[in-house]
Design a protein around this motif. Structure first.
Motif, PDB file in Angstrom:
ATOM      1  N   THR A  58      16.449   8.462 -15.224  1.00 47.36           N
ATOM      2  CA  THR A  58      16.382   7.872 -13.883  1.00 47.36           C
ATOM      3  C   THR A  58      15.493   8.670 -12.937  1.00 47.36           C
ATOM      4  N   ASN A  59      15.663   9.986 -12.934  1.00 47.38           N
ATOM      5  CA  ASN A  59      15.017  10.814 -11.908  1.00 47.38           C
ATOM      6  C   ASN A  59      13.581  11.199 -12.233  1.00 47.38           C
ATOM      7  N   LEU A  60      13.231  11.204 -13.514  1.00 42.16           N
ATOM      8  CA  LEU A  60      11.872  11.609 -13.881  1.00 42.16           C
ATOM      9  C   LEU A  60      11.091  10.472 -14.536  1.00 42.16           C
ATOM     10  N   LEU A  61      11.648   9.880 -15.586  1.00 41.84           N
ATOM     11  CA  LEU A  61      10.932   8.768 -16.226  1.00 41.84           C
ATOM     12  C   LEU A  61      10.826   7.569 -15.290  1.00 41.84           C
ATOM     13  N   GLY A  62      11.848   7.340 -14.475  1.00 46.39           N
ATOM     14  CA  GLY A  62      11.791   6.224 -13.529  1.00 46.39           C
ATOM     15  C   GLY A  62      10.586   6.322 -12.603  1.00 46.39           C
ATOM     16  N   PRO A  63      10.431   7.426 -11.862  1.00 46.42           N
ATOM     17  CA  PRO A  63       9.246   7.559 -11.011  1.00 46.42           C
ATOM     18  C   PRO A  63       7.931   7.515 -11.777  1.00 46.42           C
ATOM     19  N   ILE A  64       7.883   8.124 -12.946  1.00 43.51           N
ATOM     20  CA  ILE A  64       6.649   8.072 -13.745  1.00 43.51           C
ATOM     21  C   ILE A  64       6.288   6.627 -14.071  1.00 43.51           C
ATOM     22  N   ARG A  65       7.261   5.861 -14.503  1.00 41.07           N
ATOM     23  CA  ARG A  65       6.998   4.462 -14.862  1.00 41.07           C
ATOM     24  C   ARG A  65       6.655   3.624 -13.626  1.00 41.07           C
ATOM     25  N   LEU A  66       7.321   3.902 -12.512  1.00 37.53           N
ATOM     26  CA  LEU A  66       6.995   3.176 -11.277  1.00 37.53           C
ATOM     27  C   LEU A  66       5.560   3.445 -10.839  1.00 37.53           C
ATOM     28  N   TYR A 119      19.797  17.646 -12.780  1.00 34.10           N
ATOM     29  CA  TYR A 119      19.286  17.160 -11.510  1.00 34.10           C
ATOM     30  C   TYR A 119      18.270  18.148 -10.948  1.00 34.10           C
ATOM     31  N   ASN A 120      18.640  19.426 -10.923  1.00 31.42           N
ATOM     32  CA  ASN A 120      17.719  20.449 -10.420  1.00 31.42           C
ATOM     33  C   ASN A 120      16.396  20.400 -11.175  1.00 31.42           C
ATOM     34  N   ALA A 121      16.492  20.337 -12.504  1.00 31.13           N
ATOM     35  CA  ALA A 121      15.289  20.350 -13.338  1.00 31.13           C
ATOM     36  C   ALA A 121      14.446  19.101 -13.114  1.00 31.13           C
ATOM     37  N   SER A 122      15.093  17.949 -12.983  1.00 28.74           N
ATOM     38  CA  SER A 122      14.340  16.706 -12.782  1.00 28.74           C
ATOM     39  C   SER A 122      13.591  16.727 -11.456  1.00 28.74           C
ATOM     40  N   ASN A 163       0.798  -1.232   0.000  1.00 28.22           N
ATOM     41  CA  ASN A 163       0.000   0.000   0.000  1.00 28.22           C
ATOM     42  C   ASN A 163       0.828   1.279   0.000  1.00 28.22           C
ATOM     43  N   VAL A 164       2.168   1.148  -0.036  1.00 28.94           N
ATOM     44  CA  VAL A 164       3.016   2.338  -0.094  1.00 28.94           C
ATOM     45  C   VAL A 164       4.133   2.119  -1.111  1.00 28.94           C
ATOM     46  N   LEU A 165       4.300   3.089  -2.006  1.00 29.60           N
ATOM     47  CA  LEU A 165       5.400   3.102  -2.968  1.00 29.60           C
ATOM     48  C   LEU A 165       6.231   4.348  -2.702  1.00 29.60           C
ATOM     49  N   VAL A 166       7.553   4.157  -2.516  1.00 26.45           N
ATOM     50  CA  VAL A 166       8.468   5.281  -2.335  1.00 26.45           C
ATOM     51  C   VAL A 166       9.420   5.307  -3.526  1.00 26.45           C
ATOM     52  N   THR A 167       9.325   6.324  -4.355  1.00 30.20           N
ATOM     53  CA  THR A 167      10.122   6.376  -5.598  1.00 30.20           C
ATOM     54  C   THR A 167      11.487   6.999  -5.290  1.00 30.20           C
ATOM     55  N   MET A 168      12.347   6.232  -4.656  1.00 33.60           N
ATOM     56  CA  MET A 168      13.595   6.739  -4.096  1.00 33.60           C
ATOM     57  C   MET A 168      14.734   6.846  -5.111  1.00 33.60           C
ATOM     58  N   ALA A 169      14.801   5.958  -6.095  1.00 34.67           N
ATOM     59  CA  ALA A 169      15.982   5.865  -6.961  1.00 34.67           C
ATOM     60  C   ALA A 169      16.266   7.182  -7.664  1.00 34.67           C
ATOM     61  N   GLY A 170      17.543   7.567  -7.682  1.00 31.69           N
ATOM     62  CA  GLY A 170      17.923   8.798  -8.368  1.00 31.69           C
ATOM     63  C   GLY A 170      19.432   8.887  -8.525  1.00 31.69           C
ATOM     64  N   ILE A 171      19.864   9.736  -9.460  1.00 31.22           N
ATOM     65  CA  ILE A 171      21.284   9.999  -9.661  1.00 31.22           C
ATOM     66  C   ILE A 171      21.509  11.505  -9.701  1.00 31.22           C
TER      67      ILE A 171
END
Length: 254
Positions: free
Chosen positions: A110-118, A152-155, A80-88
Motif C-alpha cells: 500500500t505505502n510503496l508499491l501503491g504510490p509507484i503504480r499511481l 511503516y517507517n521503512a516504507s 495536473n496534480v496527483l497526491v499519493t495520499m493512501a497509506g496504512i
C-alpha cells in the motif's frame, strides 16, 4: 505548486488528512477528485460536498489503479496534480515472524508499491501539462523510527528517497515533485491516534500545510513546524535523543 487553479486527484482521501486536505484545496479554487475503496464513503462525500468528484480506487490493486486512472483522465483531461495520499500504519512485533509478515507485506504494497503504480499511471499525462505536480506523502517517521511500526517507517523512508530521485529525473519537465511530511496527526491511522495528545490536531495540520503551499509554491518538502523535531535530528546531531524521546512520549511506541 500553485495554491489554486489546479485539477487535483487525491486517492486515499475518504477520511483523515486526505479528506481534510481535499476540502481545503477545493475551497482555494481547485477542482478536486477524491479516490477511495469504499463506495459508501465516496457517495457521502459527493452528497455533502457538491463539486468534489469521486472515483473508486484500491491502491493495493494494480488493475484498480489502471481503471481509475483511465476514468479520472477521461472526466478530467486537464488533471495536473496527483497526491499519493493512501497509506496504512500497523504495529508489528518482529520477534514473532508469524505475527508480522503479512502486515509488513501489506504495508509495503500500500505505502510503496501503491504510490509507484499511481505515479506510473499518471506521469506521462502530467508531463504533457504546462504546469504539473506530484505530491508524495512520507512521514516524520521516515527520518526517526517509531519502534512498533518498522515496515511503516521503512516504507516512508523509501517514499522520501523515491521523491528525491524522481525530482532529479523530472527536472527539465513541467512536473514538480513535492514531498508532504506529516508528524503524528489526530486521525484513525492507528488505534487511539484520533484522541492522542501527542498527535497534532487534524484541522491545525491541514491549515498549516495549505498555508505553506500558498507561501512556498516552489517548496520541495512541505514541513509543518511540529515535524521538524523528527525530520532534522540527524542534521542537528541529536538523533539518538530524538529517537528516545519519540518512543518514550508516543503512546503507540510503548
Amino acid at each position: 505548486m500553485n495554491i489554486s487553479g489546479n485539477t487535483i486527484f487525491i486517492p486515499g482521501a475518504t477520511s483523515g488528512i486526505g479528506l481534510a486536505l481535499a476540502l481545503q484545496l477545493r475551497a482555494k479554487g481547485n477542482t478536486v477528485i477524491v479516490g477511495g475503496r469504499r463506495t459508501d464513503l465516496l457517495d457521502t462525500i459527493a452528497a455533502e460536498h457538491p463539486g468534489i468528484d469521486t472515483v473508486e480506487i484500491d491502491t493495493a490493486d494494480p488493475a484498480s489503479i489502471t481503471a481509475a486512472a483511465k476514468e479520472v483522465l477521461a472526466r478530467h483531461p486537464d488533471l495536473n496534480v496527483l497526491v499519493t495520499m493512501a497509506g496504512i500504519m500497523r504495529a508489528e512485533d518482529w520477534r514473532r515472524p508469524e505475527s508480522f509478515l503479512a502486515t509488513a507485506e501489506a504495508t509495503v504494497t500500500t505505502n510503496l508499491l501503491g504510490p509507484i503504480r499511481l505515479i506510473a499511471a499518471f506521469v506521462e499525462h502530467l508531463q504533457a501539462q504546462p504546469d504539473a505536480t506530484i505530491m508524495t506523502v512520507s512521514s516524520g517517521l521516515a527520518f526517526t523510527p517509531l519502534k512498533v511500526t518498522p515496515s511503516y517507517n521503512a516504507s516512508k523512508a523509501a517514499i522520501h528517497m523515491l521523491s528525491e530521485s524522481l525530482r532529479l529525473q523530472l527536472a527539465g519537465t513541467s512536473v514538480k515533485v513535492v514531498e508532504l511530511e506529516p508528524p503524528a496527526v489526530r486521525t484513525a491511522l492507528m488505534p487511539g491516534q484520533e484522541t492522542s495528545e501527542f498527535a497534532m490536531p487534524l484541522d491545525e495540520f491541514v491549515t498549516e500545510v495549505v498555508a505553506l503551499i500558498e507561501s512556498q509554491p516552489d517548496a520541495k518538502e512541505i514541513q509543518v513546524e511540529r515535524v521538524k523535531f523528527l525530520r532534522y535530528g540527524e542534521a542537528r546531531g541529536d538523533y539518538d535523543q530524538v529517537v528516545a524521546t519519540l518512543n518514550a512520549a508516543d503512546p503507540h511506541g510503548k
